[in-house]
Write an enzyme that holds these catalytic residues in place. Structure first.
Site, PDB file in Angstrom:
ATOM      1  N   ASP A 260     -25.636 -37.525   7.908  1.00  0.00           N
ATOM      2  CA  ASP A 260     -25.018 -38.115   6.754  1.00  0.00           C
ATOM      3  C   ASP A 260     -26.368 -38.162   6.000  1.00  0.00           C
ATOM      4  O   ASP A 260     -27.599 -37.650   6.525  1.00  0.00           O
ATOM      5  CB  ASP A 260     -24.741 -39.673   6.733  1.00  0.00           C
ATOM      6  CG  ASP A 260     -23.935 -39.882   5.864  1.00  0.00           C
ATOM      7  OD1 ASP A 260     -23.188 -40.831   5.826  1.00  0.00           O
ATOM      8  OD2 ASP A 260     -23.928 -39.214   4.637  1.00  0.00           O
TER       9      ASP A 260
HETATM   10  C1  GLC Z   1     -22.773 -40.397   1.801  1.00  0.00           C
HETATM   11  C2  GLC Z   1     -21.515 -40.722   2.569  1.00  0.00           C
HETATM   12  C3  GLC Z   1     -21.085 -39.391   3.131  1.00  0.00           C
HETATM   13  C4  GLC Z   1     -20.961 -38.492   2.228  1.00  0.00           C
HETATM   14  C5  GLC Z   1     -22.464 -38.020   2.021  1.00  0.00           C
HETATM   15  C6  GLC Z   1     -22.570 -36.814   0.875  1.00  0.00           C
HETATM   16  O1  GLC Z   1     -23.911 -41.163   1.893  1.00  0.00           O
HETATM   17  O2  GLC Z   1     -22.043 -41.746   3.481  1.00  0.00           O
HETATM   18  O3  GLC Z   1     -19.616 -40.027   3.408  1.00  0.00           O
HETATM   19  O4  GLC Z   1     -20.050 -37.384   2.568  1.00  0.00           O
HETATM   20  O5  GLC Z   1     -23.252 -39.052   1.719  1.00  0.00           O
HETATM   21  O6  GLC Z   1     -22.534 -37.521  -0.341  1.00  0.00           O
END
Ligand code: GLC
Length: 731
Positions: A260
């Site tokens: 993430d």
């Molecule tokens: C965010 C979310 C994830 C998302 C990623 C990119 O913090 O937790 O679901 O795809 O970052 O934006």
């Protein structure tokens, strides 16, 4: 401007410019006719040919993000950057369509619809040259107010897994890789980066890992995104057990594991713990940090090569080096997808109460409808955070009612809304009271201009709940990185209570990613519809349901409790005060908990009303030598209007060495029926799906004995019963 807006602006800027052109002088250097460039060659052969051509520096660059939403290019070899985007229900790359959210899709229990949404999103990605969609989220609904429930598919692992698989197959059928996330045990948003999820292995296996296992084995998902949270003391991005042993070992996952965004926390443990791609940028998996570890043999070349191999297994399998990812034949604003959005909204709305059969409204008898509440207009189509889509057009409840009711019905919008500034849009000339003061002692329940209107109206429609477009810090915002309140936002209960007193024909429509506190008002409200976040067509679908043009068919994908204290996670769910996040309830989540504790839910898992009624009959169970079995039964629409019924099959196991849920969902089927029509439907259950994870042997175990089979319309309404027997060693 809040961060999500800033992020959107950055993304919009990025999308305005095409993929970085390869400098002319480098074009000549690109080899040609090589195996890695030959689409007719087997994927593994292409990777074998590519790996030795890459320098160590280039390999390390490839395992770290190149910019906020893309990988690094290797221009020398003609390798472009590969692009990603959020937006599980609306591609977050400039203006886009927005479809009903995960919880609404789950409420439809419609596997075909899930696939269609996946196809629509895949097309939306191809129209923008995007390679990877960072979706679906497949975490489970563990508490009503977890900030990202709306993105997910509810409390049951089978329902989540089946819908997630169909969604993934739809996306990937368009040449776009899907990403199962957030792997794993990220069921809350409070302190999501730091709070350790303590979950025993049996609970992980039977509940929280199950949808991801299905996505790998049944849907062939190409990407996985590790979650922010530590799991049993180890960050998932560093977890050799989770990523290497379970995901890549046991499940034989062949794709890539990304972090993430900014979830990685180390270099050595992350490199050896199975992470293949650090997003959005290589804070830890970069040359300066990795080279010494590789030189010292602490991170082997084989480990690094496997990461690059996995990335290019996705690239070559998806054809991203063999054709343009941008498909100009697909319009960015694709009208073909409007029907997908409308169908998803229609099927994803759950009618929870309809006392006195106030609904459906008859335009011949209804002359005046007043619409109140902060969510009545503009449309509340989707929640907040990275799942928020910047939709081009969405129909509000107010607009939908005006469109659908027709010219003979007066649809009046009573100006009452909760604004982040806390002021109201009151009647002209009146000084707006702070919205939290309407309904307070001595103050009117809402702007005086409206009182005469809800008395004289035939029906009052109140639109309440949360939203994803107000300020993130507001009491009415719902989205990631924040768990919301359990209660409705300030002032909304007062409004409901005031309106119900004035007009007995009151309809409440809720937008939220789960249940809310109902004590004090639910008993007085004759009609309640749960619309979740219904996407761009929500207002149209709700109006069609109110006026009976569409028969509601949605069923709750979570248990709706009478009070938070009745819930499994109560006392174990992280709040501002708590330190840990211990899944003490184990496998007894949702209906499994209510059954075990003998607690009556307000609305049970799998419940939803219709304008018609359905009858079940003729259950037959046919077992195969392998122990799999098929249940066939008849469903009849014995009412006067067409409708769709979601038949559910639960299995109650014989007593075993470990405590097991009283029964668990093991199959479901959605069937459309004309008035008076009967259909025979079938559900097949594999023997292996009857098992439990034995903590002692660390194996799935199917206990020999008699399994009770129950079929019906909700987890608490299962009229057909039978049994099948499982033997120790089937043929
Ligand atoms: C965010 C979310 C994830 C998302 C990623 C990119 O913090 O937790 O679901 O795809 O970052 O934006």
């Amino acid at each position: 401007m809040d961060s999500s807006k800033v992020r959107y602006l950055i993304l919009s800027f990025v999308w305005m410019f095409p993929i970085t052109p390869i400098p002319a002088q480098e074009k000549d250097a690109i080899p040609s006719g090589q195996i890695y460039q030959d689409a007719s060659q087997p994927v593994e052969a292409r990777i074998d040919d590519l790996l030795p051509r890459l320098t160590l520096e280039e390999k390390i660059n490839l395992i770290g993000g190149g910019a906020y939403m893309q990988t690094h290019a290797v221009s020398r070899l003609g390798i472009p950057e590969f692009r990603m985007t959020d937006g599980p229900f609306g591609v977050r790359a400039g203006p886009s369509r927005v479809y009903a959210c995960g919880l609404a899709l789950a409420a439809s229990w419609d596997i075909d619809q899930a696939r269609k949404v996946g196809v629509a999103l895949g097309r939306d990605c191809r129209a923008r040259g995007i390679n990877i969609l960072l979706a679906p989220g497949m975490n489970l609904y563990r508490a009503p107010f977890s900030g990202r429930n709306f993105e997910y598919f509810g409390e049951d692992p089978l329902l989540t897994g089946e819908l997630g698989c169909a969604y993934i197959q739809g996306v990937q059928s368009q040449g776009v890789a899907a990403t199962m996330k957030h792997f794993v045990a990220n069921e809350q948003e409070f302190n999501r980066r730091g709070l350790n999820s303590e979950v025993d292995e049996r609970t992980l296996r039977e509940l929280y890992l199950k949808p991801f296992e299905m996505a790998v084995k049944k849907a062939g998902v190409w990407c996985a995104m590790d979650s922010y949270n530590p799991l049993n003391g180890t960050h998932t991005t560093e977890s050799d057990w989770l990523n290497n042993q379970v995901l890549k070992g046991e499940w034989e996952f062949k794709g890539l594991v990304m972090s993430d965004w900014k979830a990685a926390v180390s270099t050595l443990a992350t490199a050896n713990g199975g992470l293949d791609l650090e997003m959005p940028s290589p804070k830890f998996l970069n040359s300066q940090a990795l080279q010494p570890l590789i030189n010292a043999g602490q991170v082997t070349q084989a480990t690094l090569d496997d990461k690059v191999r996995r990335i290019f297994r996705v690239v070559f399998s998806m054809g991203w080096m063999d054709r343009p990812q941008l498909d100009n034949s697909i319009p960015k604003d694709d009208p073909q997808n409007d029907q997908v959005a409308l169908d998803g909204a229609r099927e994803g709305i759950v009618l929870l109460k309809n006392s006195g059969n106030i609904l459906p409204l008859n335009p011949m008898n209804v002359k005046k409808v007043v619409v109140l509440g902060p969510n009545a207009d503009p449309a509340v189509a989707v929640g907040g955070g990275s799942a928020h889509a910047n939709y081009t057009h969405a129909v509000s409840v107010f607009q939908g009612l005006k469109d659908v009711a027709g010219p003979n019905v007066d649809v009046i919008r009573v100006p009452w809304s909760i604004l982040p500034t806390g002021t109201d849009i009151a009647a002209p000339g009146k000084t707006p009271l702070a919205s939290t003061t309407y309904g307070a002692e001595g103050n009117p329940p809402f702007p005086p201009a409206s009182i005469d209107d809800i008395k004289s109206a035939d029906v009052a429609v109140i639109c309440v709940g949360y939203n994803g477009q107000s300020a993130r810090t507001g009491p009415d915002w719902e989205g990631e990185d924040k768990d919301r309140a359990y209660d409705l936002p300030p002032g909304q209960v007062a409004m409901i209570e005031a309106v119900v007193k004035l007009n007995p024909h009151t309809v409440v429509i809720l937008n939220a990613g789960g249940s809310v506190a109902t004590a004090g008002w639910i008993g007085d409200v004759p009609v309640l519809l749960d619309a979740f976040y219904p996407g761009q067509a929500g207002g149209t679908a709700l109006a069609e349901i109110l006026f009976g043009k569409v028969n509601p068919s949605g069923k709750l994908p979570f248990s709706w409790e009478k009070r938070w204290e009745d819930c499994a996670a109560y006392g174990n769910f992280p709040t501002e005060a708590s330190k840990g996040n211990d899944y003490k309830e184990g496998v007894f989540l949702g209906y499994r908990w209510f059954d075990r504790k003998g607690i009556e839910p307000l609305f049970p898992f799998g419940f939803g009303l219709s304008y018609t009624t359905f009858a079940y009959s003729n259950l037959e169970l046919q077992s195969s030598p392998s122990g799999d079995f098929t249940a066939t039964f008849t469903v009849q629409n014995n009412g006067t209007v067409p409708g769709a019924e979601i038949a559910q099959l639960y299995v109650a196991p014989p007593s075993t060495g470990v405590p097991r849920p009283m029964h668990e969902l093991k199959g479901f089927v959605r069937t459309a029926l004309q008035p008076g029509e009967s259909k025979q439907v079938g559900i097949t259950v594999a023997r292996e799906d009857l098992g439990y994870w034995d903590p002692a042997t660390k194996k799935w175990t199917v206990t020999p004995g008699q399994y009770q089979i129950e079929v019906g319309s909700s987890s608490r309404d299962l009229g057909l019963k039978g049994s099948v027997t499982q033997v120790e060693k089937p043929n």
